[in-house]
Design a protein around this motif. Structure first.
Motif, PDB file in Angstrom:
ATOM      1  N   LEU A 126       0.810  -1.218   0.000  1.00 48.47           N
ATOM      2  CA  LEU A 126       0.000   0.000   0.000  1.00 48.47           C
ATOM      3  C   LEU A 126       0.844   1.269   0.000  1.00 48.47           C
ATOM      4  N   PHE A 127       1.932   1.227   0.772  1.00 54.54           N
ATOM      5  CA  PHE A 127       2.671   2.461   0.996  1.00 54.54           C
ATOM      6  C   PHE A 127       4.014   2.503   0.274  1.00 54.54           C
ATOM      7  N   SER A 128       4.242   1.576  -0.680  1.00 46.97           N
ATOM      8  CA  SER A 128       5.537   1.538  -1.357  1.00 46.97           C
ATOM      9  C   SER A 128       5.897   2.849  -2.055  1.00 46.97           C
ATOM     10  N   PRO A 129       4.966   3.578  -2.710  1.00 51.53           N
ATOM     11  CA  PRO A 129       5.390   4.836  -3.354  1.00 51.53           C
ATOM     12  C   PRO A 129       5.929   5.844  -2.354  1.00 51.53           C
ATOM     13  N   TRP A 130       5.299   5.942  -1.221  1.00 48.45           N
ATOM     14  CA  TRP A 130       5.743   6.924  -0.243  1.00 48.45           C
ATOM     15  C   TRP A 130       7.028   6.484   0.454  1.00 48.45           C
ATOM     16  N   LEU A 131       7.177   5.171   0.680  1.00 46.26           N
ATOM     17  CA  LEU A 131       8.433   4.665   1.232  1.00 46.26           C
ATOM     18  C   LEU A 131       9.590   4.969   0.290  1.00 46.26           C
ATOM     19  N   GLN A 137      15.445  10.239  -0.826  1.00 46.47           N
ATOM     20  CA  GLN A 137      16.016  11.491  -0.341  1.00 46.47           C
ATOM     21  C   GLN A 137      17.514  11.342  -0.092  1.00 46.47           C
ATOM     22  N   PHE A 138      17.949  10.088   0.061  1.00 41.90           N
ATOM     23  CA  PHE A 138      19.363   9.803   0.295  1.00 41.90           C
ATOM     24  C   PHE A 138      19.999   9.331  -1.009  1.00 41.90           C
ATOM     25  N   THR A 139      21.277   9.542  -1.130  1.00 36.98           N
ATOM     26  CA  THR A 139      21.982   9.136  -2.344  1.00 36.98           C
ATOM     27  C   THR A 139      22.162   7.625  -2.381  1.00 36.98           C
ATOM     28  N   ILE A 140      22.444   7.129  -3.578  1.00 33.89           N
ATOM     29  CA  ILE A 140      22.702   5.694  -3.737  1.00 33.89           C
ATOM     30  C   ILE A 140      23.854   5.263  -2.834  1.00 33.89           C
ATOM     31  N   LYS A 141      24.898   6.074  -2.772  1.00 32.81           N
ATOM     32  CA  LYS A 141      26.064   5.739  -1.971  1.00 32.81           C
ATOM     33  C   LYS A 141      25.700   5.615  -0.495  1.00 32.81           C
ATOM     34  N   GLN A 142      24.873   6.554  -0.004  1.00 35.51           N
ATOM     35  CA  GLN A 142      24.467   6.497   1.400  1.00 35.51           C
ATOM     36  C   GLN A 142      23.631   5.254   1.675  1.00 35.51           C
ATOM     37  N   ARG A 143      22.706   4.973   0.758  1.00 37.84           N
ATOM     38  CA  ARG A 143      21.867   3.793   0.965  1.00 37.84           C
ATOM     39  C   ARG A 143      22.689   2.514   0.891  1.00 37.84           C
ATOM     40  N   GLN A 330       7.851  10.672   7.813  1.00 32.46           N
ATOM     41  CA  GLN A 330       9.249  11.038   7.613  1.00 32.46           C
ATOM     42  C   GLN A 330      10.134   9.838   7.909  1.00 32.46           C
ATOM     43  N   LEU A 331      11.117   9.608   7.086  1.00 28.68           N
ATOM     44  CA  LEU A 331      12.066   8.534   7.289  1.00 28.68           C
ATOM     45  C   LEU A 331      13.468   9.061   7.078  1.00 28.68           C
ATOM     46  N   LYS A 332      14.218   9.113   8.163  1.00 31.82           N
ATOM     47  CA  LYS A 332      15.581   9.640   8.065  1.00 31.82           C
ATOM     48  C   LYS A 332      16.537   8.657   8.717  1.00 31.82           C
TER      49      LYS A 332
END
Length: 971
Positions: A126-131, A137-143, A330-332
């Motif tokens: 249900l919430f995959s687009p918002w996740l 918001q974070f870069t590929i490298k950070q993730r 919010q997810l940080k």
């Protein structure tokens, strides 16, 4: 290589169809499959476990890796909750047959909690687009950096699946599924990583990991059969693949996602995949849902039911749709900076990890040696008992911590730790070879005589140990000189590490205190002390942990007011009481009388069990015999176990309720180490012990020797049993053979004699091994058809006991030898799984007993026995002496007072058994009406005297452990 969507869809349909077919196969062949786990059954179970386990991991990753377009998301809601949860809810309320009884519940083959799996998948769907919006918001490298660190942490956690931090180790928390989603999103977005991977090599790695995953699944699907009670009970273990080996599944799932991303040209897929995922998760409920229908014929009804459920699932997915409200949050999360810290920490701590790895390897080697390198048992230890392995490792690492705190020389401390552990293992294995027993705390006294102990070891072993010690120390010193300064610790760290290590090790001094943190930790890691079988404990727990289990053992807490003067006063008090009792008794000695104690294994009339109806009367002779003899009910301190405790109480007159909770099995924990142990057979000039089974359990050989028995008849050497017949397919020597052995021993000896017999015919398991079963049971005292069959087999067995008892008493009636028999059941069998112990605990601890004297004994004895309806096993000695018209010593005068003036004494009857784990301190008193009662002030004084004497004879200074108090009849 690119695959079209249509091909992928057809592949997915094929996958789904295979799952359906294998589910049906598993459901319809469950009994045979779970019994043998071999051949086609093995392949079926292997396929469904691996396919379902991979689905649970891959589906959340796919939601993250691909953009699934679902115009009507409520479709998935209805599909998941309306079908899957309803099916599962229905399954939980259906009566489950015995097909899956001996294994974990069906859903545990794939995940720990199906409900959490469904709900987590639904939320991600249900919430995959918002996740994804928040994650991006974070870069590929950070993730990439964050997820790699998190994956390493999860991998380490899964090495010990008992940890369960945040649900990650069990794979059953929302955090876990959120991690899978984030992992899939990163893998689907990291083009730099994907471009470096070659499809050909990726396929090869896929295959290798797949093979590793198959091996992991085989380890956990393999049937592990062993005899935890040296033949008493066959125990079968089926392990849970995904829980213990989630690392391999995780690796496979990651590779599958990478492969799919590489093969697919677009990251956008149809809603088919969401529906596919829902249907796959619904499959998890099918085995449990349809197993109850296995008893119906023909089996094609089951196929129709499954097909109908399948059609309904698809119909709901197509017909119902509704738009859902969008949510935002919010997810940080950025752990990128932790990567450098992790590398520095590893560079500093790798010697510590190396030492831990060496000790772990030594521990695994010791387990392998103890199990004679049986692969299935070794894999069981590594996969399912790895928390126990690490418990042993941590004990030695704590020792290393103390050494480093003292010396600040890591390499030297590490070498000393390894040397000490190696010496410990060698000494343990040598003792096991010599005496079939691991090192116990009581063995530490031998350290005062090192020359004598070393003299028992072969010179070649001592030479080899010496060489290893010199090499290790030399190696450690060399490294310490060259590189030691790198690993010096500051003084505050040394204090901290030393204090933590000492605190950890000191906790084992309270491992048997039921409210201590160490006790709760031991329960969590599945530490089973096996006090009654120390070698068994070492094989399951490891030599170090089994040693620790025996550290916290107190015989009794010192009673208030205990002193030499107080004990002498008590001795004189009961000396006078003995004179009063003896005025009514005839015989100053046992003369030519014989006394036989018969512990009838697991005997208790099933007709007394609440909510159980038995067709017919399986005990016609016992009913008649109890009406004309001293008889009643005995309150057992165990349910389904604890035989030796009832035997101990009956033979000594001492009550287990007085002992410390840390000593649940005095036969193996106390008697072998006593200088002098009290027992009724010491009143007789000759005594025999008979047990038609192995003598290894409960240290009976040592116990009977300590009690002073002249002969012990059993199956492990000793005196040879003359009668070993078994009924039909039973593996136990029958009761008539045991009674014949008693009759033979009575005939072969002239003069007074005592015989202790512990039978085995009715010991569990109850595997329907009688050719004819004339008794049926009904009611709610059992939950499954298997339990019903066990109760019916048990009932037939006690009927055979009834017939054997009739023949036995008939032979005694014909004997001219005055013989008295104390006959009792030790506990109920643990097969009444539908009875609430909290509600019916007292009834479920009541067994049958009688005291019988043959005509020859009745002619010379005229005394009577008081208080017979409800007794405890410690009362049998004074009751037998009263029936034999024997005068008593001060000690037996005390026991007579306890019998006549106190209610029956037992432990808390609301629990199942007190036979192995430390028991509670709750004491119950039961009056002659079978009701719980309390003690009056006068009774409390008598009970205090009894407890004081028991302390003196077992744990105290033995002020009264002399013949004038124990054996001599006062004049």
């Amino acid at each position: 290589m690119k695959l079209k969507k249509s091909n992928i869809n057809w592949f997915s349909m094929l996958w789904l169809t295979v799952l359906l077919i294998t589910t049906v196969a598993v459901s319809t062949t469950a009994r045979q499959m779970l019994s043998h786990a071999a051949g086609q059954s093995f392949l079926f179970l292997w396929l469904i476990k691996n396919a379902a386990a991979l689905s649970v991991l891959i589906l959340p990753m796919m939601l993250g890796a691909f953009d699934i377009k679902i115009p009507h998301r409520q479709t998935a809601v209805i599909l998941l909750t309306g079908t899957g949860l309803i099916l599962y809810g229905v399954a939980n309320h259906l009566p489950q047959p015995a097909v899956l009884e001996s294994v974990p519940s069906a859903e545990r083959y794939v995940v720990q909690n199906i409900f959490v799996t469904w709900l987590a998948y639904l939320a991600l769907l249900l919430f995959s687009p918002w996740l994804k919006k928040r994650l991006h918001q974070f870069t590929i490298k950070q993730r990439r950096r964050t997820l790699l660190i998190l994956t390493l942490v999860i991998w380490l956690l899964n090495l010990n699946h008992a940890v369960g931090v945040l649900g990650l180790a069990g794979g059953s928390s929302f955090l876990w599924f959120g991690y899978l989603f984030a992992m899939g999103d990163w893998l689907g977005s990291d083009q730099a990583l994907l471009q470096q991977l070659k499809t050909g090599w990726l396929m090869i790695v896929d295959l290798l990991v797949f093979l590793a995953m198959c091996l992991a699944a085989w380890f956990n699907i393999n049937q592990l059969t062993y005899n935890p009670h040296d033949g008493l009970l066959l125990t079968t273990h089926y392990q849970v693949a995904i829980n213990a080996f989630q690392n391999t599944y995780l690796a496979m799932a990651i590779l599958v996602i990478i492969t799919l991303v590489k093969l697919l040209s677009s990251r956008s897929l149809s809603s088919f995949y969401a529906i596919l995922g829902g249907l796959m998760l619904n499959l998890l409920a099918i085995p449990k849902l349809f197993v109850p229908f296995l008893k119906y014929q023909p089996r094609w009804h089951l196929l129709i039911a499954i097909a109908a459920g399948w059609a309904v699932s698809w119909g709901l997915a197509v017909l119902i749709s509704q738009w859902t409200t969008r949510l935002d949050w919010q997810l940080k999360l950025d752990l990128g900076a932790g990567w450098d810290v992790l590398k520095k920490t590893f560079a500093k701590c790798w010697p510590f990890l190396l030492t831990a790895a060496v000790i772990w390897g030594m521990t695994i080697w010791s387990f392998g040696y103890l199990w004679n390198w049986q692969l299935n048992m070794l894999q069981w230890i590594i996969t399912d008992h790895n928390a126990i392995v690490w418990a042993n490792v941590m004990i030695m690492m704590a020792l290393a911590g103390i050494l480093i705190a003292l010396t600040n020389r890591w390499w030297l401390s590490s070498a000393l730790t390894i040397i000490i552990y190696g010496g410990w293992l060698v000494a343990s294995l040598l003792k096991i070879q010599a005496r079939a027993e691991p090192i116990l705390p009581t063995d530490l006294a031998t350290l005062t005589a090192p020359k004598e102990m070393l003299g028992m070891v072969e010179p070649t072993i001592l030479l080899a140990v010496g060489v290893v010690v010199i090499v290790l120390l030399g190696f450690a010193v060399a490294i310490e000189i060259r590189h030691g300064r790198k690993y010096r610790l500051k003084i505050q760290w040394r204090y901290l590490i030393g204090a933590a290590a000492i605190l950890y090790l000191s906790g084992f001094a309270f491992i048997n205190h039921t409210n201590s943190p160490t006790y709760r930790w031991a329960e969590k890691v599945d530490d089973t002390p096996y006090f009654y079988a120390q070698l068994r404990g070492a094989k399951v727990n490891g030599t170090l942990l089994q040693f620790a289990n025996n550290v916290d053992v107190r015989v009794m807490d010192k009673p208030k007011g205990y002193s030499k003067a107080r004990m002498e006063k008590i001795g004189q008090k009961y000396r006078q009481q003995a004179k009063i009792i003896n005025r009514q008794r005839t015989h100053a000695t046992v003369g030519n009388q014989r006394l036989v104690f018969i512990l009838s294994e697991s005997f208790a009339d099933p007709r007394r069990v609440p909510d159980l109806k038995v067709s017919g009367n399986p005990l016609p002779y016992l009913d008649q015999l109890k009406h004309r003899t001293t008889s009643g009910l005995m309150i057992s301190t165990g349910y389904g176990g604890g035989t030796a405790n009832m035997e101990y109480q009956a033979l000594t007159g001492l009550s287990i309720v007085n002992f410390s909770p840390t000593m649940p099995t005095p036969y193996s924990q106390l008697v072998p180490y006593q200088k002098r142990a009290v027992a009724i057979n010491q009143l007789f000039s000759y005594s025999d012990g008979i047990h038609p089974f192995t003598a290894n359990l409960y240290s009976r050989v040592k116990v009977y020797r300590k009690f002073g028995f002249n002969r012990f008849y059993h199956l492990d050497g000793g005196s040879r049993l003359s009668y070993t017949h078994k009924i039909d397919n039973s593996s136990r020597i029958d009761d008539w053979s045991a009674y014949q052995q008693v009759l033979l021993n009575l005939r072969n000896h002239h003069g007074n004699q005592f015989i202790q017999l512990a039978t085995m015919q009715n010991h569990m398991p109850y595997d329907n091994f009688y050719h004819h079963n004339n008794y049926k049971v009904s009611g709610t005292a059992y939950r499954t058809s298997q339990a019903q069959q066990q109760i019916e087999t048990y009932t037939q067995g006690i009927h055979y006991t009834d017939g054997a008892l009739k023949k036995f008493i008939s032979r005694l009636d014909q004997s001219s030898q005055p013989t008295t028999v104390v006959w009792y059941g030790d506990h109920l069998p643990g097969i009444y799984n539908g009875v609430s112990m909290a509600k019916h605990g007292l009834v479920m601890h009541e067994t049958d007993y009688f005291i019988y004297s043959n005509p020859a004994a009745q002619k010379i004895n005229h005394s009577r026995v008081d208080k017979t309806k409800i007794v405890s096993p410690n009362e049998f000695i004074p009751m037998a002496m009263a029936q034999m018209d024997l005068k008593v010593s001060p000690y037996y005068a005390l026991l007579t007072q306890v019998h006549e003036k106190l209610p029956a004494i037992t432990l808390d009857t609301n629990v199942h058994s007190h036979s192995n784990r430390p028991h509670s301190t709750a004491v119950e008193y039961v009056d002659q009406d079978g009701l719980q009662t309390t003690l009056s002030l006068k009774q409390m004084r008598l009970f205090d005297d009894y407890r004081m004497v028991q302390y003196d004879l077992t744990a105290g200074h033995h002020y009264l452990l002399h013949n004038w108090f124990m054996l001599k009849v006062p004049h």
